[in-house]
Write an enzyme that holds these catalytic residues in place. Structure first.
Site, PDB file in Angstrom:
ATOM      1  N   HIS A 104       0.813  -1.220   0.000  1.00 45.64           N
ATOM      2  CA  HIS A 104       0.000   0.000   0.000  1.00 45.64           C
ATOM      3  C   HIS A 104       0.848   1.272   0.000  1.00 45.64           C
ATOM      4  O   HIS A 104       0.314   2.374  -0.081  1.00 45.64           O
ATOM      5  CB  HIS A 104      -0.975  -0.001   1.191  1.00 45.64           C
ATOM      6  CG  HIS A 104      -0.350   0.209   2.530  1.00 45.64           C
ATOM      7  ND1 HIS A 104      -0.038  -0.830   3.369  1.00 45.64           N
ATOM      8  CD2 HIS A 104      -0.007   1.332   3.195  1.00 45.64           C
ATOM      9  CE1 HIS A 104       0.477  -0.352   4.486  1.00 45.64           C
ATOM     10  NE2 HIS A 104       0.498   0.960   4.409  1.00 45.64           N
ATOM     11  N   ASP A 135      -0.764  -6.968   0.497  1.00 45.56           N
ATOM     12  CA  ASP A 135       0.122  -5.863   0.883  1.00 45.56           C
ATOM     13  C   ASP A 135       1.580  -6.169   0.567  1.00 45.56           C
ATOM     14  O   ASP A 135       2.472  -5.765   1.287  1.00 45.56           O
ATOM     15  CB  ASP A 135      -0.059  -5.552   2.371  1.00 45.56           C
ATOM     16  CG  ASP A 135       0.292  -4.097   2.688  1.00 45.56           C
ATOM     17  OD1 ASP A 135       0.210  -3.258   1.773  1.00 45.56           O
ATOM     18  OD2 ASP A 135       0.629  -3.809   3.846  1.00 45.56           O
ATOM     19  N   GLY A 162       3.483   5.537   8.798  1.00 45.53           N
ATOM     20  CA  GLY A 162       4.862   5.757   8.380  1.00 45.53           C
ATOM     21  C   GLY A 162       5.756   4.578   8.696  1.00 45.53           C
ATOM     22  O   GLY A 162       6.817   4.425   8.113  1.00 45.53           O
ATOM     23  N   SER A 176       4.758   1.620   8.057  1.00 48.25           N
ATOM     24  CA  SER A 176       4.390   0.635   7.038  1.00 48.25           C
ATOM     25  C   SER A 176       5.585   0.229   6.188  1.00 48.25           C
ATOM     26  O   SER A 176       6.388   1.056   5.776  1.00 48.25           O
ATOM     27  CB  SER A 176       3.303   1.204   6.131  1.00 48.25           C
ATOM     28  OG  SER A 176       2.056   1.156   6.747  1.00 48.25           O
ATOM     29  N   SER A 200       2.132  -3.782   8.168  1.00 47.05           N
ATOM     30  CA  SER A 200       1.018  -3.474   7.268  1.00 47.05           C
ATOM     31  C   SER A 200      -0.049  -2.590   7.901  1.00 47.05           C
ATOM     32  O   SER A 200      -0.359  -1.525   7.376  1.00 47.05           O
ATOM     33  CB  SER A 200       0.363  -4.767   6.764  1.00 47.05           C
ATOM     34  OG  SER A 200       1.203  -5.455   5.871  1.00 47.05           O
TER      35      SER A 200
END
Length: 410
Positions: free
Chosen positions: A239, A266, A350, A352, A368
């Site tokens: 993402h 993801d 952030g 992620s 995720s």
């Protein structure tokens, strides 16, 4: 929902690369005295471990994979799961569950045998029925899943847990009924907050990579270093970007997204341009240090994992569930992701794409989603009790196999 910022500034490069690499079929934990002081401190802080408890945990972690494999062979179809469990006194034990008599493991030292109703195979079949039902829904025709947050096999309670928002019981009952899953194996659990993808946040200092979203700049964290033949790069969250999208580290153009499976899953990987180098490390944002990646052996439920990201630094917790299907609120709307791993290590927007790893350096996955329980500007869930924290990662091994990547290790 993601937060983006039009602000940019030169950010200090506190580390050149996150995470490590060659995919290993096996790999064990390390002794307590081989762990970095930063990881020890993070485990003590986030898990409340004494030095003695830390040593005991590492002993059980080293034996966990072997014991799990032995239990599967011995119990066969009656195998109902295996996990690490911490007692009220802070001590650790390995638990093996069976839906049969368990005679094959009777008297085996080092494990606690528990007899339960359902085999793991039956729970997995129940989970699969829910997954098929969710993915076959037709927008505008099928009943809404609003209020149903996630579902997963909980080996510790021998059930398939369906998590729902307060007041969403009817939607959850309809969901289970429509799936033809075994309702007797399902347990409803109310959860606070919806899962949100933690991609972009407002500008902050620290190690990260940035990417453009229109006229704005957004932020994510580097995952694990990989190779695809002669091409180098890193695994990260899908993402965070789409194929062809360029990325920057500390203001320098360093690569672009090669492939991204978002919103279907993801998974993603980013190539690193030839003028840059990669290293088999995970950055400890709290101490400007590195943790060497040794392999990618999956850890069991109850195992300690830590994560590293540009927003909340290095945080530790335990794996609370594996193979979770969750409803995630993303830039593409609410999507259903399967095969996730849930932890109670906190995280924030952030983080992620950042690295999830064991204290022994085994790569686990890329960050995720998290249940961000408060409204903006609360951009993380680290202010909440660990019992309420839910942070999911996408396992690293499926990313490696999907894109024919090799993990770089040291």
């Amino acid at each position: 929902m993601p937060v983006i910022s039009a602000k940019t500034r030169n950010l200090p490069l506190r580390a050149i690369a996150c995470a490590g690499l060659t995919l290993l079929a096996s790999g064990g934990a390390v002794a307590a005295d081989e762990l970095s002081s930063e990881v020890k401190n993070a485990m003590r802080r986030d898990l409340g471990l004494s030095s003695q408890q830390l040593g005991q945990y590492l002993k059980f972690e080293r034996a966990a994979a072997t014991e799990e494999a032995a239990a599967k062979r011995a119990l066969g179809a009656s195998y109902a799961g295996s996990w690490l469990e911490r007692g009220a006194d802070g001590s650790f034990r390995q638990v093996v569950a069976t839906s049969g008599s368990g005679k094959a493991l009777a008297g085996r030292k080092g494990i606690e045998l528990r007899r339960v109703r359902h085999s793991l195979s039956h729970l997995n079949d129940t989970m699969a029925s829910l997954d098929r039902s969710a993915k076959s829904r037709i927008p505008g025709i099928s009943k809404s899943l609003d209020g149903v947050h996630a579902w997963y096999v909980d080996q510790t309670t021998n059930t398939v847990v369906v998590e729902l928002a307060p007041g969403a019981t009817d939607a959850a009952v309809d969901f289970v009924a429509a799936s033809s899953a075994d309702a007797g194996a399902v347990r409803f659990e109310t959860s606070q907050g919806e899962q949100q993808a933690m991609a972009a946040i407002t500008v902050a200092g620290g190690f990260e990579y940035t990417y453009p979203v229109g006229q704005y700049t957004s932020y994510c964290s580097v995952g694990f270093m990989v190779m695809q033949n002669e091409h180098k790069g890193y695994a990260t969250a899908g993402h965070c970007g789409k194929a062809g999208q360029q990325v920057w580290i500390a203001g320098n153009l360093t690569g672009h997204f090669v492939l991204s499976d978002f919103p279907r899953s993801d998974k993603a990987w980013v190539t690193v341009y030839p003028e840059h180098t990669i290293a088999p490390w995970v950055v400890d944002y709290n101490h400007n240090n590195f943790i060497t990646v040794k392999g990618s052996v999956p850890a069991p439920v109850g195992a300690v994992v830590c994560r590293s990201g540009r927003t909340t630094g290095t945080r530790c917790g335990t794996i609370t569930a594996i193979n979770v299907t969750t409803q995630a609120n993303t830039s593409a709307g609410v999507v259903t992701w399967s095969g996730m791993t849930r932890t109670n290590a906190c995280g924030g927007k952030g983080d992620s794409g950042g690295s999830f790893f064991t204290p022994a350096g085994q790569a686990q996955g890329v960050t995720s989603t998290a249940n961000l329980l408060g409204p903006e500007p609360f951009a993380h869930n680290c202010m909440h009790p660990q019992s309420k924290v839910q942070t999911h990662f996408t396992p690293i091994n499926p990313i490696l196999s999907t894109y024919s990547l090799t993990l770089v290790t040291g």
